[in-house]
Every structure is written in structure tokens, then in C-alpha cells.
Motif scaffolding. Structure first.
Motif, short mmCIF file in Angstrom:
data_model
loop_
_atom_site.label_atom_id
_atom_site.label_comp_id
_atom_site.label_asym_id
_atom_site.label_seq_id
_atom_site.Cartn_x
_atom_site.Cartn_y
_atom_site.Cartn_z
N MET A 1 0.81 -1.21 0.00
CA MET A 1 0.00 0.00 0.00
C MET A 1 0.85 1.26 0.00
N VAL A 2 0.35 2.26 -0.71
CA VAL A 2 0.93 3.60 -0.72
C VAL A 2 0.29 4.38 0.43
N GLY A 3 1.12 4.92 1.31
CA GLY A 3 0.61 5.51 2.55
C GLY A 3 -0.41 6.61 2.35
N ASP A 4 -0.14 7.55 1.46
CA ASP A 4 -1.06 8.66 1.26
C ASP A 4 -2.39 8.19 0.69
N ARG A 5 -2.37 7.17 -0.17
CA ARG A 5 -3.62 6.63 -0.71
C ARG A 5 -4.39 5.89 0.36
N LEU A 6 -3.69 5.20 1.26
CA LEU A 6 -4.38 4.56 2.37
C LEU A 6 -5.02 5.61 3.26
N ARG A 7 -4.31 6.70 3.53
CA ARG A 7 -4.88 7.76 4.36
C ARG A 7 -6.17 8.30 3.76
N TRP B 1 5.28 6.38 0.77
CA TRP B 1 4.20 7.32 1.07
C TRP B 1 3.51 7.85 -0.18
N ASN B 2 4.26 8.20 -1.20
CA ASN B 2 3.69 8.79 -2.42
C ASN B 2 4.17 8.07 -3.67
N HIS B 3 4.39 6.78 -3.58
CA HIS B 3 4.99 6.01 -4.67
C HIS B 3 6.33 6.64 -5.06
N ASP B 4 7.12 6.93 -4.04
CA ASP B 4 8.41 7.58 -4.23
C ASP B 4 9.42 6.60 -4.83
N LEU C 1 13.67 6.74 4.99
CA LEU C 1 13.08 6.47 6.30
C LEU C 1 11.83 7.30 6.53
N GLU C 2 11.83 8.53 6.08
CA GLU C 2 10.64 9.37 6.25
C GLU C 2 9.46 8.80 5.47
N SER C 3 9.69 8.44 4.21
CA SER C 3 8.63 7.90 3.37
C SER C 3 8.09 6.59 3.93
N LEU C 4 8.98 5.68 4.28
CA LEU C 4 8.55 4.40 4.80
C LEU C 4 7.96 4.52 6.19
N GLY C 5 8.53 5.39 7.00
CA GLY C 5 8.03 5.56 8.36
C GLY C 5 6.61 6.10 8.39
#
Length: 267
Positions: free
Chosen positions: A102-108, A128-131, A142-146
């Protein structure tokens, strides 16, 4: 009228082309500084940028070595209102578990689509954003995955142990982040070929049914444009055909646990 500046730009471009021909394309990375890899902290980071290395290495799974007739379906990039409900409906109808990266922002934004529907399925981190994680330094990865891990844990109340980097791109910083977060990296051994079978769902299904072997990890998507439909429309046929071949569909953690991987699956 063509300006003197435009003429100069054209001349410089031509000169660069001549130089490239004279010295060879292999010189270009050196001229551009691309052969000076950022070993001490960039995307090609080595382990000396960490205060402590948590493991001796990170497991990367393209497939799993096993003699059992098991296969894992994986779906990337969601959750999305376009295709995720259709994928979940197909999985439910066939009683098939899968793994969703899952992409974090899409899950949010789309948590309501999957809330209460993921109990049988595994969930992994897809940034987070398909980075493109391979272009980020360690802190960026780490920021994206965290952020994505926090969102998955908040929505589902379960730990995250699997990472699939977008595009399958892996840099040194990605591997260090996976080590720090305790992830296994999961790639794939067979992908849906939606461009080839754009108007032929049964052809796409046959391609999967015929090519799967024990331990295969299959790449599909539950977000995107209409070409994804060729996969979704063929899922029921894939499940039925694989079962007739004697295969059982499992999640990636179940597949890893059944194999001879040096690291056991995490629950």
C-alpha cells in the motif's frame, strides 16, 4: 528571428554531441559527476552511515524456493476507489488471500475502502507517495517508509514487515532503511502483462496459469488506468486454473515460511 543566445545553445549542444562521439558515451557519467556515488550518505549509502546496523543483511525475495505448489498474488499502489474493491471482491469470491503493498497517502485518503476487509490478507509498505526510493538518501527513505508504516499500523493495528520499493528500484539507502525497520524486501518473479493482453483477459489469465511455478510471486496492481481491467477481469479464471494445476494461493509471509529462505517469515 533567432537570438544569439539560441544560436549559442545550439552550438554548445552540437559540440557536446561531437565530444560524446569522440570520447565515447562512457565518459558522460564522469563529466556529469554521476560516477561519484554518494557512498557516505546518499542513495548509494553504505552501512557506515548508521550508528548501529541491526542485521548482517536484508532478505530480498523474487520468489521462494519450495517444492510445495504455492503461489502468492501481490497487488501494488492502492488502495484506490478505481480497482481495489473489485480486486477484493474477486479474492473474496474465490476465498484467496493476497498481499497488498500500500501507498501511505492513498491509504490515508481511501481507508474506508479496505477497512474490515483485510483480515485474510497481508499488507506491505510501498512508500508514502509512490516515491522512487532509489533516488533518496537514507533520511528521505526512512521518512517515506516511516509515514506509511505509521498509517498502516494506525488503520489496521498490525506491524509491517514487508517492503516493496516502487518500480522495484533499490538503492543502498533503501536497503539500510529496510535493515533499520526490520523489513524483508519483496520483488516478483512474474508480472501481469497488461499491454500485451489489453483486450484479452483470458489470454492474460492463461499466461499466468501456464507460467507459474512453485514459489512464484506475482505482481499485479489495484490502482491505475483502464488497462488494469484486463487483470481484474481474469482473476477468477487465474484462481480456478491454478487450483486445477494443484496450486494453493497464499500470502507472501506464508510463502516465505514454507520455503528455504535463510530468514523465516515474520507475522
Amino acid at each position: 528571428m533567432v537570438s544569439r543566445r539560441a544560436v549559442l545553445r545550439t552550438a554548445l549542444a552540437g559540440a557536446a554531441g561531437i565530444a560524446a562521439g569522440a570520447y565515447g558515451a562512457r565518459e558522460l557519467p564522469h563529466w556529469l559527476g554521476l560516477d561519484d556515488l554518494p557512498v557516505a550518505g546518499g542513495y548509494a549509502a553504505a552501512a557506515d552511515v548508521l550508528d548501529a546496523v541491526h542485521h548482517a543483511g536484508v532478505a530480498v525475495h523474487y520468489y521462494v524456493e519450495t517444492t510445495e505448489p504455492l503461489v502468492a498474488f501481490t497487488f501494488d499502489d492502492g488502495p484506490s476507489p478505481h480497482w481495489t474493491p473489485m480486486v477484493l471482491d474477486a479474492l473474496d469470491a474465490a476465498d484467496v488471500p493476497a498481499t497488498f503493498f500500500m501507498v501511505g497517502d492513498r491509504l490515508r485518503r481511501n481507508a474506508d475502502l479496505v477497512r474490515g476487509r483485510m483480515d485474510r490478507h497481508a499488507i506491505g509498505n510501498h512508500s508514502w507517495n509512490h516515491d522512487d526510493l532509489a533516488t533518496l538518501d537514507l533520511n528521505g527513505v526512512l521518512e517515506s517508509l516511516g509515514r506509511t508504516q505509521d498509517e498502516i499500523e494506525r488503520q489496521f493495528g498490525r506491524p509491517v514487515t514487508l517492503l516493496r520499493p516502487p518500480f522495484g528500484h533499490i538503492g543502498g539507502s533503501t536497503m539500510l532503511a529496510a535493515d533499520k525497520l526490520g523489513y524483508d524486501v519483496v520483488l516478483w518473479s512474474k508480472a501481469m502483462r497488461e499491454k500485451m493482453f489489453h483486450d484479452d483477459p483470458m489470454g492474460q489469465a492463461k499466461d499466468i496459469i501456464d507460467s507459474v511455478r512453485p514459489g512464484s510471486i506475482l505482481l499485479a496492481h489495484d490502482e491505475g488506468d483502464d488497462r488494469r481491467l484486463v487483470t481484474i477481469q481474469g482473476l477468477a479464471t487465474m484462481f480456478d486454473g491454478l487450483r486445477k494445476r494443484g496450486f494453493r494461493m497464499v500470502t507472501v509471509p506464508e510463502l516465505i515460511a514454507a520455503g528455504s529462505s535463510p530468514r523465516s517469515a515474520k507475522q
